[in-house]
Scaffold this motif. Sequence first.
Motif, mmCIF file in Angstrom:
data_model
loop_
_atom_site.group_PDB
_atom_site.id
_atom_site.type_symbol
_atom_site.label_atom_id
_atom_site.label_comp_id
_atom_site.label_asym_id
_atom_site.label_seq_id
_atom_site.Cartn_x
_atom_site.Cartn_y
_atom_site.Cartn_z
ATOM 1 N N ASP A 157 110.236 -11.853 35.942
ATOM 2 C CA ASP A 157 110.096 -10.939 34.869
ATOM 3 C C ASP A 157 111.162 -9.992 34.548
ATOM 4 O O ASP A 157 111.452 -9.355 33.567
ATOM 5 N N THR A 158 111.698 -9.358 35.727
ATOM 6 C CA THR A 158 112.753 -8.257 35.887
ATOM 7 C C THR A 158 113.968 -9.011 34.921
ATOM 8 O O THR A 158 114.435 -8.364 34.222
ATOM 9 N N GLU A 159 114.610 -10.104 35.306
ATOM 10 C CA GLU A 159 115.664 -10.835 34.605
ATOM 11 C C GLU A 159 115.285 -10.992 33.231
ATOM 12 O O GLU A 159 116.064 -10.859 32.177
ATOM 13 N N TYR A 160 114.153 -11.356 32.824
ATOM 14 C CA TYR A 160 113.801 -11.962 31.644
ATOM 15 C C TYR A 160 113.690 -10.620 30.699
ATOM 16 O O TYR A 160 114.183 -10.499 29.644
ATOM 17 N N ALA A 161 113.081 -9.600 31.254
ATOM 18 C CA ALA A 161 112.922 -8.246 30.300
ATOM 19 C C ALA A 161 114.392 -7.725 30.144
ATOM 20 O O ALA A 161 114.880 -7.174 29.013
ATOM 21 N N LYS A 162 115.364 -7.869 30.984
ATOM 22 C CA LYS A 162 116.755 -7.313 30.845
ATOM 23 C C LYS A 162 117.469 -8.189 29.717
ATOM 24 O O LYS A 162 117.883 -7.616 29.072
ATOM 25 N N LEU A 163 117.267 -9.479 29.825
ATOM 26 C CA LEU A 163 117.993 -10.199 28.591
ATOM 27 C C LEU A 163 117.404 -10.177 27.495
ATOM 28 O O LEU A 163 117.951 -9.972 26.606
ATOM 29 N N ASN A 164 115.891 -9.928 27.279
ATOM 30 C CA ASN A 164 115.153 -9.806 26.014
ATOM 31 C C ASN A 164 116.069 -8.476 25.509
ATOM 32 O O ASN A 164 116.218 -8.445 24.312
ATOM 33 N N LYS A 165 115.945 -7.366 26.110
ATOM 34 C CA LYS A 165 116.542 -6.120 25.678
ATOM 35 C C LYS A 165 117.942 -6.222 25.332
ATOM 36 O O LYS A 165 118.462 -5.780 24.184
ATOM 37 N N GLU A 166 118.783 -6.899 26.039
ATOM 38 C CA GLU A 166 120.176 -6.968 25.593
ATOM 39 C C GLU A 166 120.559 -7.923 24.222
ATOM 40 O O GLU A 166 121.211 -7.477 23.119
ATOM 41 N N VAL A 167 119.545 -8.841 24.088
ATOM 42 C CA VAL A 167 119.507 -9.710 22.869
ATOM 43 C C VAL A 167 119.179 -8.910 21.759
ATOM 44 O O VAL A 167 119.861 -8.788 20.855
ATOM 45 N N GLN A 168 118.045 -8.231 22.025
ATOM 46 C CA GLN A 168 117.732 -7.368 20.720
ATOM 47 C C GLN A 168 118.354 -6.350 20.234
ATOM 48 O O GLN A 168 118.431 -5.796 19.345
ATOM 49 N N ALA A 169 119.289 -5.956 21.253
ATOM 50 C CA ALA A 169 120.238 -4.710 20.915
ATOM 51 C C ALA A 169 121.274 -5.150 20.233
ATOM 52 O O ALA A 169 122.125 -4.540 19.491
ATOM 53 N N GLY A 170 121.510 -6.621 20.200
ATOM 54 C CA GLY A 170 122.609 -7.159 19.064
ATOM 55 C C GLY A 170 122.107 -7.960 17.966
ATOM 56 O O GLY A 170 122.893 -8.529 17.289
ATOM 57 N N TRP A 171 120.851 -7.357 17.486
ATOM 58 C CA TRP A 171 120.204 -7.828 16.185
ATOM 59 C C TRP A 171 121.125 -7.216 15.076
ATOM 60 O O TRP A 171 121.688 -5.987 15.269
ATOM 61 N N PRO A 172 121.582 -8.247 14.136
ATOM 62 C CA PRO A 172 122.145 -7.665 13.019
ATOM 63 C C PRO A 172 121.596 -6.563 12.173
ATOM 64 O O PRO A 172 120.790 -6.707 11.514
ATOM 65 N N GLY A 173 122.395 -5.522 12.091
ATOM 66 C CA GLY A 173 121.653 -4.134 11.364
ATOM 67 C C GLY A 173 120.499 -3.770 11.929
ATOM 68 O O GLY A 173 119.743 -3.164 11.364
#
Length: 271
Positions: A157-173
Motif C-alpha cells: 500500500d505504501t509503495e503503490y500510493a507513492k508510485l500513484n502520486k509520482e505518475v499523477q504528478a507527470g500528467w500532461p498539463g
Amino acid sequence: MARTRVRISSLLALSAALVLTAACGNNTPSPQDTKSQDGTQPQAKKPVVVVTTTWEGAFAKAAGAEDVKVIVPQSVHHAPDYDPKPSDLAAVAKADFVLYAPFEPYAAKIKEAAGSKAKLVEVNLDNDPDKVKAEVDKLGALFGTADAATKWKTGFDTEYAKLNKEVQAGWPGGKSPSVVTQVFTAWSAKLAGATPVGTYGPEAVTPAQLAELAAKKPELVLDNAHMSTGTVLPDSGAKQVKIVNYPGEDLDLLPVYRNAAAELKKAMGAS
C-alpha cells in the motif's frame, strides 16, 4: 464396615497417585511442548507450493510462502504457449499447494498431475491492487501465513500510493491522460489515475474496433507486452506503452508496478 473403610482408603490412595502423575507429566513431551536446541518453539512445516508462472509465484511469495517452484520459465515470453515437461508434472505431485490460472491451456494437465495430496488453488491473475490484496489474503489463510501476508500488504500500500502520486504528478498539463488499454493492463491505467475510454484484446483489433477506438482520440495505448498484437492504433498519434504483467525470477511483484510507473511517466514526457 471395616472392609468398606479399607476399600475407600485404597481408592483415595489410587486417586492421589493419579493426580500426582498427571501433575508431573509423562516422559513423552507433546509436539506443542517440544523445543528446539535453542529453546524456541519449532516452526510449523512450511508448505511446498508449485505455481505455473512467476505471476502466481509472486502472489504466493507475497502471501508468505517460502518454498515456491515455478513451472514455466520466466524466459518464456508467452506463458500460455508452454508445454509442461514430465519433470514439471512430477514436481506438481509433491506439492502441498498448486497454483494456476484458469485461462492457462495446460491447467487440465496440472490438475491431473496434482493427485490427491496437493490442494489445487485457482488464482485470479490481475495486478489491480484490490484484487492482488484479496488473493494474497486468500493464499495467506490457506498457507497458514496470514501475518506475513498482512505485513506484505502494508508495504505494498505504501509503495503503490507513492508510485500513484509520482505518475499523477507527470500528467500532461496537469490533466489525466485519455487511455485505451488491453484487457489485462487496465490496472496500469488505474496506477496512472486514468479511466480507460476503451479496451481491446486479447484478440487482434478488428477494423471496426480500430475505428471505434481511434474515435476516442486516446493519448496513450497501454499494451500487454506478453500478448502484443503490434501497433494497435497506427496513425492515431497515440503513444503505445509496453506494460509487463509478469514478475521476474525473484518473484517480487513490486518491480512490476515500478516499471509500469516508469514507462507511463516516460510516455507522458515526465522526467
